[in-house]
Scaffold this motif. Structure first.
Motif, PDB file in Angstrom:
ATOM      1  N   ALA A  88       0.163  -3.077  -7.539  1.00 45.75           N
ATOM      2  CA  ALA A  88      -0.473  -2.317  -5.991  1.00 45.75           C
ATOM      3  C   ALA A  88      -1.839  -2.690  -5.796  1.00 45.75           C
ATOM      4  O   ALA A  88      -2.142  -3.162  -4.582  1.00 45.75           O
ATOM      5  CB  ALA A  88      -0.055  -1.216  -6.093  1.00 45.75           C
ATOM      6  N   ILE A  91      -2.954  -6.358  -5.138  1.00 45.80           N
ATOM      7  CA  ILE A  91      -2.692  -7.051  -3.955  1.00 45.80           C
ATOM      8  C   ILE A  91      -3.410  -6.287  -2.680  1.00 45.80           C
ATOM      9  O   ILE A  91      -3.582  -7.031  -1.685  1.00 45.80           O
ATOM     10  CB  ILE A  91      -0.917  -7.429  -3.750  1.00 45.80           C
ATOM     11  CG1 ILE A  91      -0.495  -5.852  -3.796  1.00 45.80           C
ATOM     12  CG2 ILE A  91      -0.206  -8.235  -4.653  1.00 45.80           C
ATOM     13  CD1 ILE A  91       1.064  -5.995  -3.434  1.00 45.80           C
ATOM     14  N   ASP A  92      -3.640  -5.276  -3.241  1.00 46.88           N
ATOM     15  CA  ASP A  92      -4.560  -4.432  -2.195  1.00 46.88           C
ATOM     16  C   ASP A  92      -6.081  -4.472  -2.244  1.00 46.88           C
ATOM     17  O   ASP A  92      -6.656  -4.681  -0.887  1.00 46.88           O
ATOM     18  CB  ASP A  92      -4.347  -2.973  -2.167  1.00 46.88           C
ATOM     19  CG  ASP A  92      -4.723  -2.149  -0.966  1.00 46.88           C
ATOM     20  OD1 ASP A  92      -4.831  -2.579  -0.063  1.00 46.88           O
ATOM     21  OD2 ASP A  92      -5.342  -0.996  -1.568  1.00 46.88           O
ATOM     22  N   GLY A 116       3.918 -14.529  -4.173  1.00 52.22           N
ATOM     23  CA  GLY A 116       3.011 -13.472  -4.409  1.00 52.22           C
ATOM     24  C   GLY A 116       3.116 -13.170  -6.068  1.00 52.22           C
ATOM     25  O   GLY A 116       3.063 -13.997  -6.637  1.00 52.22           O
ATOM     26  N   GLN A 213      11.226  -4.798   2.329  1.00 50.43           N
ATOM     27  CA  GLN A 213       9.981  -4.573   3.154  1.00 50.43           C
ATOM     28  C   GLN A 213       9.474  -3.226   3.021  1.00 50.43           C
ATOM     29  O   GLN A 213      10.161  -2.273   3.161  1.00 50.43           O
ATOM     30  CB  GLN A 213       9.722  -5.086   4.351  1.00 50.43           C
ATOM     31  CG  GLN A 213       9.923  -6.641   4.443  1.00 50.43           C
ATOM     32  CD  GLN A 213       9.262  -7.375   5.590  1.00 50.43           C
ATOM     33  OE1 GLN A 213       9.564  -6.530   6.704  1.00 50.43           O
ATOM     34  NE2 GLN A 213       8.710  -8.260   5.438  1.00 50.43           N
ATOM     35  N   LEU A 371       6.846 -10.073  -5.380  1.00 47.36           N
ATOM     36  CA  LEU A 371       6.205  -9.195  -4.490  1.00 47.36           C
ATOM     37  C   LEU A 371       4.876  -9.902  -3.613  1.00 47.36           C
ATOM     38  O   LEU A 371       3.975 -10.376  -4.437  1.00 47.36           O
ATOM     39  CB  LEU A 371       5.876  -7.870  -5.351  1.00 47.36           C
ATOM     40  CG  LEU A 371       5.339  -6.641  -4.588  1.00 47.36           C
ATOM     41  CD1 LEU A 371       6.493  -6.033  -3.898  1.00 47.36           C
ATOM     42  CD2 LEU A 371       4.901  -5.712  -5.395  1.00 47.36           C
ATOM     43  N   ARG A 373       2.110  -9.866  -0.602  1.00 46.73           N
ATOM     44  CA  ARG A 373       1.277  -8.872   0.018  1.00 46.73           C
ATOM     45  C   ARG A 373       0.775  -9.387   1.500  1.00 46.73           C
ATOM     46  O   ARG A 373       0.441 -10.848   1.720  1.00 46.73           O
ATOM     47  CB  ARG A 373       0.050  -8.906  -0.709  1.00 46.73           C
ATOM     48  CG  ARG A 373      -1.289  -8.068  -0.047  1.00 46.73           C
ATOM     49  CD  ARG A 373      -2.665  -8.298  -0.616  1.00 46.73           C
ATOM     50  NE  ARG A 373      -3.615  -7.585  -0.055  1.00 46.73           N
ATOM     51  CZ  ARG A 373      -4.902  -7.846  -0.181  1.00 46.73           C
ATOM     52  NH1 ARG A 373      -5.261  -8.799  -0.730  1.00 46.73           N
ATOM     53  NH2 ARG A 373      -5.879  -7.227   0.338  1.00 46.73           N
ATOM     54  N   ASP A 374       0.929  -8.423   2.661  1.00 45.88           N
ATOM     55  CA  ASP A 374       0.468  -8.950   4.019  1.00 45.88           C
ATOM     56  C   ASP A 374      -0.646  -7.858   4.319  1.00 45.88           C
ATOM     57  O   ASP A 374      -0.102  -6.793   4.945  1.00 45.88           O
ATOM     58  CB  ASP A 374       1.716  -8.949   4.792  1.00 45.88           C
ATOM     59  CG  ASP A 374       1.158  -9.293   6.163  1.00 45.88           C
ATOM     60  OD1 ASP A 374       0.077  -9.470   6.475  1.00 45.88           O
ATOM     61  OD2 ASP A 374       2.224  -9.241   7.055  1.00 45.88           O
ATOM     62  N   PRO A 375      -2.048  -8.271   4.141  1.00 41.40           N
ATOM     63  CA  PRO A 375      -2.818  -7.071   4.513  1.00 41.40           C
ATOM     64  C   PRO A 375      -3.250  -7.320   5.940  1.00 41.40           C
ATOM     65  O   PRO A 375      -4.199  -6.598   6.484  1.00 41.40           O
ATOM     66  CB  PRO A 375      -3.913  -7.509   3.474  1.00 41.40           C
ATOM     67  CG  PRO A 375      -3.768  -8.873   3.364  1.00 41.40           C
ATOM     68  CD  PRO A 375      -2.328  -9.220   3.530  1.00 41.40           C
ATOM     69  N   LEU A 384      -1.018  -1.528   4.174  1.00 40.61           N
ATOM     70  CA  LEU A 384      -0.601  -2.493   3.373  1.00 40.61           C
ATOM     71  C   LEU A 384       1.009  -2.994   3.683  1.00 40.61           C
ATOM     72  O   LEU A 384       1.658  -1.871   3.325  1.00 40.61           O
ATOM     73  CB  LEU A 384      -1.013  -2.462   2.105  1.00 40.61           C
ATOM     74  CG  LEU A 384      -0.657  -3.572   1.048  1.00 40.61           C
ATOM     75  CD1 LEU A 384      -1.381  -4.967   1.309  1.00 40.61           C
ATOM     76  CD2 LEU A 384      -0.870  -3.122  -0.282  1.00 40.61           C
ATOM     77  N   LEU A 386       4.441  -4.592   2.096  1.00 39.56           N
ATOM     78  CA  LEU A 386       4.800  -5.530   0.742  1.00 39.56           C
ATOM     79  C   LEU A 386       6.146  -5.948   1.096  1.00 39.56           C
ATOM     80  O   LEU A 386       6.709  -5.249   1.646  1.00 39.56           O
ATOM     81  CB  LEU A 386       4.532  -4.290  -0.484  1.00 39.56           C
ATOM     82  CG  LEU A 386       3.358  -4.032  -0.833  1.00 39.56           C
ATOM     83  CD1 LEU A 386       3.547  -2.961  -2.241  1.00 39.56           C
ATOM     84  CD2 LEU A 386       2.407  -4.951  -1.274  1.00 39.56           C
TER      85      LEU A 386
END
Length: 411
Positions: A88, A91-92, A116, A213, A371, A373-375, A384, A386
């Protein structure tokens, strides 16, 4: 433990002790003698360390491929130390993965392409006694996250087996014809003509990919803290398991879904019997007898049974005339306690049997959860997004190991 590692640890201890002693401007005689002894031991250990490295060269080369040759138990132990919290934050915030989490991710990347961060399915399982929220001095204290409610797996209760697949397709050859026995009709006659041994094939293919998601808000990160790891693991595990359970039973085979037991009954060769009457022990007994007559089982309790809560209510309410015994009592006396689930369609029941070690169905899972990530989508509010991608397929190797009852009306 390797000797070189033991020596290296001892060298580190000596350096720490020497660091404390050399900082004194007027050391005592005992401290001076201690420094001399430690210095002598350190120089001796340097020689021993080089010798140990030479002797362990072969073992070190073999250890370089440790992840590739790791036994199932070692891999399970490694996954047991996997921290979803690290993923977490990676990816954040871009934090680097460390320890067992890094090893597991690198191993999964070697065996499949992931856009990912790959997460093993086992890491999504709930772990007892792990990650308890810490109370700190603040206006409000937040405890562990209260999870959503998901149904328990009916597929597992029906004997469906999960198979972990690294890559490629997996085929199950199923024998459809083979040897026959015949008697001589005359002293010199043949015992019978040869019969061909024939097979058909059932396959699991990586053609079906779905995704779970989740949007993690800035507030959730600040409130949950370390407890967020458990919450994300449980929620992802539950939603993925619930959907896999659904497609095993009701997958349409269209729109990207695998073909499940009920929609695929004709394709898999599963016998579906329309009852068109109230649910009763007699209806289930007829299907159990069919299992026995096809030499699949020898006792009724070898059958796995799944039905809806409404059918349970109807069976429990239907009392045998002149007695306090219900149809449900008769059913459970012979079969055991069936699995109750709303995943099964209304007025429908499923009976399965595991025969000769072959499960009534196989659910194939490729690799782990990818997994991603799309920030950016929710960047304006610091959220965030996921996405956990899962590739899975389902097949029934032998349709004769499953039977379906439909049209079980109320009493």
């Amino acid at each position: 433990m390797l000797d070189s590692v033991k020596i290296a640890r001892r060298q580190s201890e000596i350096r720490q002790q020497l660091s404390a002693l050399v900082g004194k401007t007027e050391p005592s005689e005992d401290e001076t003698r201690s420094m001399e002894a430690l210095d002598a031991e350190y120089r001796t250990n340097e020689t021993r360390y080089r010798a140990a490295l030479t002797a362990e060269d072969t073992e070190r080369r073999e250890a370089g491929a440790d992840l590739e040759t790791r036994s199932d138990k070692d891999w399970s132990d490694l996954v047991g130390r996997f921290e979803l919290r690290q993923v977490a934050f990676a990816i954040d915030e871009g934090r680097a993965l460390t320890g067992a989490t890094k090893e597991v991710v690198e191993e999964l990347r070697q065996h499949g392409g992931y856009r990912g961060v790959p997460v093993p399915f086992a890491a999504l399982e709930q772990r007892a006694g792990e990650t308890i929220a810490e109370d700190q001095i603040k206006p409000k204290t937040y405890r562990n996250v209260i999870d959503r409610i998901f149904p328990n797996s009916v597929a597992a209760r029906l004997g469906i087996e999960r198979i972990q697949i690294e890559r490629g397709e997996l085929a199950f050859p199923v024998a459809t014809s083979g040897a026959v026995f015949g008697w001589q009709t005359t002293e010199l006659g043949n015992v019978g003509g040869p019969n061909p041994y024939e097979t058909t094939e059932r396959s699991l293919t990586p053609d079906h990919t779905g995704g779970a998601q989740m949007v993690i808000s800035r507030k959730a990160l600040m409130q949950a803290g370390r407890g967020l790891e458990d919450a994300i693991r449980r929620d992802l595990s539950a939603v993925i398991s619930a959907e896999l359970d659904r497609v095993v039973i009701n997958g349409t085979g269209t729109g990207g879904q695998p073909l499940g037991i009920i929609p695929g009954a004709a394709t898999y060769g599963i016998t579906s019997t329309p009852v068109g009457a109230a649910a009763s022990w007699a209806a289930f007994r007829a299907e159990i007898v069919a299992f026995m007559e096809s030499n699949q089982i020898t006792s009724a309790n070898a059958v796995n049974l799944g039905l809806t809560p409404q059918i349970w209510a109807d069976l429990d309410d239907a009392l045998i005339s002149g007695t306090a015994v219900s149809q449900w009592d008769r059913l459970t006396k012979h079969v055991g306690t069936p699995s109750l689930s709303n995943v099964i369609p209304d007025n429908t029941a499923i009976l399965t049997a595991t025969v000769q070690g072959i499960a009534p169905g196989y659910l194939g899972l490729w690799g782990g959860v990818d997994l991603i990530r799309d920030p950016y989508t929710k960047a304006q509010s610091g959220q965030l997004v996921l996405t956990g991608l899962v590739t899975a397929d389902f097949t029934v190797p032998r349709g004769m190991q499953t039977r379906i009852l439909t049209g079980l009306t109320g009493g």
